[in-house]
Design a protein around this motif. Structure first.
Motif, mmCIF file in Angstrom:
data_model
loop_
_atom_site.group_PDB
_atom_site.id
_atom_site.type_symbol
_atom_site.label_atom_id
_atom_site.label_comp_id
_atom_site.label_asym_id
_atom_site.label_seq_id
_atom_site.Cartn_x
_atom_site.Cartn_y
_atom_site.Cartn_z
ATOM 1 N N ASP A 235 -4.197 9.719 -3.234
ATOM 2 C CA ASP A 235 -4.703 9.838 -1.867
ATOM 3 C C ASP A 235 -5.481 8.604 -1.404
ATOM 4 O O ASP A 235 -6.012 8.594 -0.281
ATOM 5 C CB ASP A 235 -5.617 11.070 -1.752
ATOM 6 C CG ASP A 235 -4.832 12.364 -1.864
ATOM 7 O OD1 ASP A 235 -3.603 12.320 -1.646
ATOM 8 O OD2 ASP A 235 -5.439 13.409 -2.180
ATOM 9 N N THR A 236 -5.564 7.591 -2.259
ATOM 10 C CA THR A 236 -6.317 6.387 -1.877
ATOM 11 C C THR A 236 -5.609 5.660 -0.730
ATOM 12 O O THR A 236 -4.411 5.356 -0.820
ATOM 13 C CB THR A 236 -6.436 5.424 -3.070
ATOM 14 O OG1 THR A 236 -7.101 6.104 -4.134
ATOM 15 C CG2 THR A 236 -7.213 4.170 -2.690
ATOM 16 N N PRO A 237 -6.300 5.356 0.385
ATOM 17 C CA PRO A 237 -5.656 4.656 1.510
ATOM 18 C C PRO A 237 -5.380 3.187 1.171
ATOM 19 O O PRO A 237 -6.214 2.510 0.558
ATOM 20 C CB PRO A 237 -6.684 4.783 2.641
ATOM 21 C CG PRO A 237 -7.995 4.974 1.943
ATOM 22 C CD PRO A 237 -7.709 5.709 0.677
ATOM 23 N N GLU A 274 8.564 -9.516 3.386
ATOM 24 C CA GLU A 274 7.888 -8.873 2.256
ATOM 25 C C GLU A 274 7.028 -7.721 2.772
ATOM 26 O O GLU A 274 6.243 -7.888 3.707
ATOM 27 C CB GLU A 274 6.994 -9.877 1.520
ATOM 28 C CG GLU A 274 7.742 -10.944 0.737
ATOM 29 C CD GLU A 274 8.292 -10.428 -0.577
ATOM 30 O OE1 GLU A 274 8.045 -9.241 -0.893
ATOM 31 O OE2 GLU A 274 8.964 -11.202 -1.284
ATOM 32 N N LEU A 275 7.166 -6.541 2.124
ATOM 33 C CA LEU A 275 6.281 -5.409 2.412
ATOM 34 C C LEU A 275 5.147 -5.460 1.385
ATOM 35 O O LEU A 275 5.385 -5.390 0.174
ATOM 36 C CB LEU A 275 7.027 -4.074 2.321
ATOM 37 C CG LEU A 275 6.232 -2.833 2.711
ATOM 38 C CD1 LEU A 275 5.876 -2.877 4.190
ATOM 39 C CD2 LEU A 275 7.010 -1.564 2.403
ATOM 40 N N VAL A 276 3.925 -5.598 1.881
ATOM 41 C CA VAL A 276 2.770 -5.833 1.014
ATOM 42 C C VAL A 276 1.803 -4.656 1.131
ATOM 43 O O VAL A 276 1.488 -4.210 2.241
ATOM 44 C CB VAL A 276 2.066 -7.144 1.397
ATOM 45 C CG1 VAL A 276 0.880 -7.400 0.480
ATOM 46 C CG2 VAL A 276 3.041 -8.315 1.329
ATOM 47 N N ALA A 277 1.334 -4.142 -0.024
ATOM 48 C CA ALA A 277 0.331 -3.062 -0.057
ATOM 49 C C ALA A 277 -0.839 -3.529 -0.894
ATOM 50 O O ALA A 277 -0.672 -3.870 -2.074
ATOM 51 C CB ALA A 277 0.938 -1.790 -0.645
#
Length: 307
Positions: A235-237, A274-277
């Motif tokens: 659940d961490t945003p 690039e999809l970065v999280a």
């Protein structure tokens, strides 16, 4: 004028004169050691045992028998022995590797009635309790053959292992397999068989049960902590962003930037972004739109070792 202490004495007098025993006295020499949750666990286990033992007795003595739980207490063995008749049937068992006994107790009048039933007779009236003969003792032990198996199954993880026979006793004061001050857990049952009414008890050593309850709590707490940590992590945003391949420029160029300037990046027009999280590239995606909002379509996921 009333003295201030006169008002405070009234509740004390009311408790002292409590004929209905609505306020049971608290024994400070024997504080309670079982929590509410532990008590509920034990009560549920003993209720199951009462139903199954009643069914077993009904089948073996061919007389409808009913058992109803009457209460659960924590006391010393001496206190328990003092509540029993001078002579009574006490079938003792023990768990593997433990010296403390488990006891299933019932009246000798009930035991003699069962013997009459098993031998094909029918009691015509109340049977006076007396000492059992060797043959009667053997019949009672045979009838109790599966009782400890039921107790083991119903108690489950509240016992460290299966309970096996260790003997039949008729005098609780002379059963010296446990010290008088040892704490025990006692469950009482109202027993009815035909027209007969009596009380039966099951005694378990408190040390064994409390240890098992503590172990069960420890496992439950560990499982709860693991689940809570996993849920918290999931659940961490995280901020998710779509970016082109970076370009390195000098600090002076950055300081000279003005509205309308054009910066050229080396990212091919046909190459996904690039999809970065959380600052870490996790996938590649192509930009698009969904309704009036920008969107992206995932094309590839980075390998696990790079995520």
């Amino acid at each position: 004028m009333r003295h201030p202490l006169e008002d405070t004495a009234m509740p004390t007098a009311a408790v002292r004169d409590d004929s209905l025993r609505r306020y049971p006295a608290y024994d400070f020499s024997r504080p309670a050691q079982l929590g509410r949750e532990h008590t509920r666990q034990l009560e549920a286990a003993f209720e199951t045992f009462a139903r199954q033992w009643a069914s077993q007795l009904t089948a073996k003595v061919r007389m409808r028998t009913h058992l109803a739980p009457e209460g659960l207490e924590l006391m010393s063995y001496q206190e328990y022995a003092d509540t029993l008749p001078t002579t009574t049937a006490m079938v003792a068992g023990s768990t593997a590797g433990r010296e403390e006994p488990c006891v299933v107790q019932f009246g000798l009048d009930s035991a003699l009635m069962w013997v009459v039933q098993m031998l094909g007779g029918r009691p015509t009236g109340p049977i006076a309790p007396r000492t059992l003969t060797p043959l009667e003792s053997a019949l009672i032990l045979q009838m109790m053959d599966g009782t400890f198996e039921l107790l083991t199954a119903c108690m489950g993880s509240l016992l460290p292992g299966p309970v096996s026979f260790s003997g039949l006793h008729e005098n609780p004061q002379y059963m010296q397999v446990i010290s008088p001050g040892e704490a025990v857990i006692v469950a009482r049952f109202a027993m009815s068989a035909g027209e007969s009414r009596s009380t039966a008890t099951v005694m378990l050593p408190a040390a064994v049960v409390v240890d098992q309850l503590a172990e069960s709590d420890r496992h439950a707490a560990t499982a709860h902590r693991e689940g809570a940590v996993r849920d918290q992590v999931l659940d961490t945003p995280l901020e998710v962003s779509l970016r082109v391949a970076p370009r390195v420029i000098a600090a002076g160029e950055v300081l000279d930037l003005a509205p309308g300037d054009l910066l050229r990046f080396g990212h091919p027009e046909t190459k996904p972004f690039e999809l970065v999280a959380g600052g870490t590239p996790i996938a590649r995606a192509v930009p698009g739109a969904q309704g009036s909002r920008l969107a992206c379509t995932i094309t590839t996921i980075h390998e696990e070792k790079t995520r």
